[in-house]
Design a protein around this motif. Structure first.
Motif, PDB file in Angstrom:
ATOM      1  N   LEU A   1      64.647  35.915  24.062  1.00 16.73           N
ATOM      2  CA  LEU A   1      63.814  34.933  24.761  1.00 16.73           C
ATOM      3  C   LEU A   1      62.480  34.762  24.037  1.00 16.73           C
ATOM      4  O   LEU A   1      62.009  33.639  23.840  1.00 16.73           O
ATOM      5  CB  LEU A   1      63.595  35.375  26.211  1.00 16.73           C
ATOM      6  N   LYS A   2      61.911  35.861  23.607  1.00 18.84           N
ATOM      7  CA  LYS A   2      60.653  35.819  22.854  1.00 18.84           C
ATOM      8  C   LYS A   2      60.847  35.105  21.508  1.00 18.84           C
ATOM      9  O   LYS A   2      60.008  34.312  21.086  1.00 18.84           O
ATOM     10  CB  LYS A   2      60.162  37.248  22.635  1.00 18.84           C
ATOM     11  N   ARG A   3      61.985  35.360  20.859  1.00 20.71           N
ATOM     12  CA  ARG A   3      62.269  34.696  19.577  1.00 20.71           C
ATOM     13  C   ARG A   3      62.421  33.191  19.755  1.00 20.71           C
ATOM     14  O   ARG A   3      62.002  32.407  18.905  1.00 20.71           O
ATOM     15  CB  ARG A   3      63.532  35.276  18.950  1.00 20.71           C
ATOM     16  N   LEU A   4      63.043  32.763  20.864  1.00 15.75           N
ATOM     17  CA  LEU A   4      63.194  31.337  21.138  1.00 15.75           C
ATOM     18  C   LEU A   4      61.832  30.687  21.354  1.00 15.75           C
ATOM     19  O   LEU A   4      61.587  29.585  20.850  1.00 15.75           O
ATOM     20  CB  LEU A   4      64.087  31.116  22.366  1.00 15.75           C
ATOM     21  N   GLU A   5      60.965  31.352  22.074  1.00 12.42           N
ATOM     22  CA  GLU A   5      59.611  30.818  22.301  1.00 12.42           C
ATOM     23  C   GLU A   5      58.839  30.701  20.990  1.00 12.42           C
ATOM     24  O   GLU A   5      58.102  29.743  20.774  1.00 12.42           O
ATOM     25  CB  GLU A   5      58.853  31.700  23.296  1.00 12.42           C
ATOM     26  N   GLU A   6      59.001  31.692  20.103  1.00 16.02           N
ATOM     27  CA  GLU A   6      58.313  31.658  18.810  1.00 16.02           C
ATOM     28  C   GLU A   6      58.842  30.530  17.925  1.00 16.02           C
ATOM     29  O   GLU A   6      58.088  29.944  17.144  1.00 16.02           O
ATOM     30  CB  GLU A   6      58.461  32.991  18.100  1.00 16.02           C
TER      31      GLU A   6
END
Length: 146
Positions: free
Chosen positions: A138-143
């Protein structure tokens, strides 16, 4: 004395055969790459680790149905979600992939009916720390969407 000349003739023939292969392959382009400066073209069907697919706004398509988690034979996926007050659907709050135990079988991608997962084209994952392979997708998608 006869064995000497036989060995000499077979050795010369072997040398000429090797030289012929070398001369035949010499004009061809090399297969190797200058690695840090050149990278391999990844094919469309390459299976790297999984990643979340976002909608147009950058939010994940995942509806927290947990089908990917149940389909995973390695048990390397853990996800969490909350249902906000007044909302009909859950919202994804965390999606953790433990890539150290992932077998890249693709069961999670196949079981997802909401087009929320895909295989990434990332192939150069190298580290000496185990923590680098526990990924918060989820954090990678936001980045990626920033």
């Amino acid at each position: 004395m006869g064995g000497y000349f036989t060995d000499l003739i077979s050795g010369t023939k072997s040398l000429l055969d090797g030289m012929w292969v070398t001369l035949k392959e010499f004009p061809r382009r090399p297969v190797t790459l200058n690695y840090p400066h050149e990278s391999v073209k990844m094919y469309r069907r390459f299976r790297g680790h999984i990643e979340l697919i976002g909608d147009g706004e950058g939010k994940p398509n995942c509806i927290v149905c947990s089908m990917c988690q149940r389909a995973c034979p390695s048990g390397c996926i853990s996800l969490g979600g909350v249902k906000p007050e007044g909302s009909k659907k859950k919202v994804l709050t965390s999606y953790i992939l433990d890539f150290t135990t992932c077998s890249l079988c693709g069961s999670c991608v196949e079981s997802c009916n909401f087009n929320a997962l895909q295989f990434s084209n990332e192939y150069n994952l190298a580290s000496t720390r185990k923590e680098d392979f526990i990924m918060d997708l989820l954090k990678r998608l936001e980045e990626q969407n920033q």
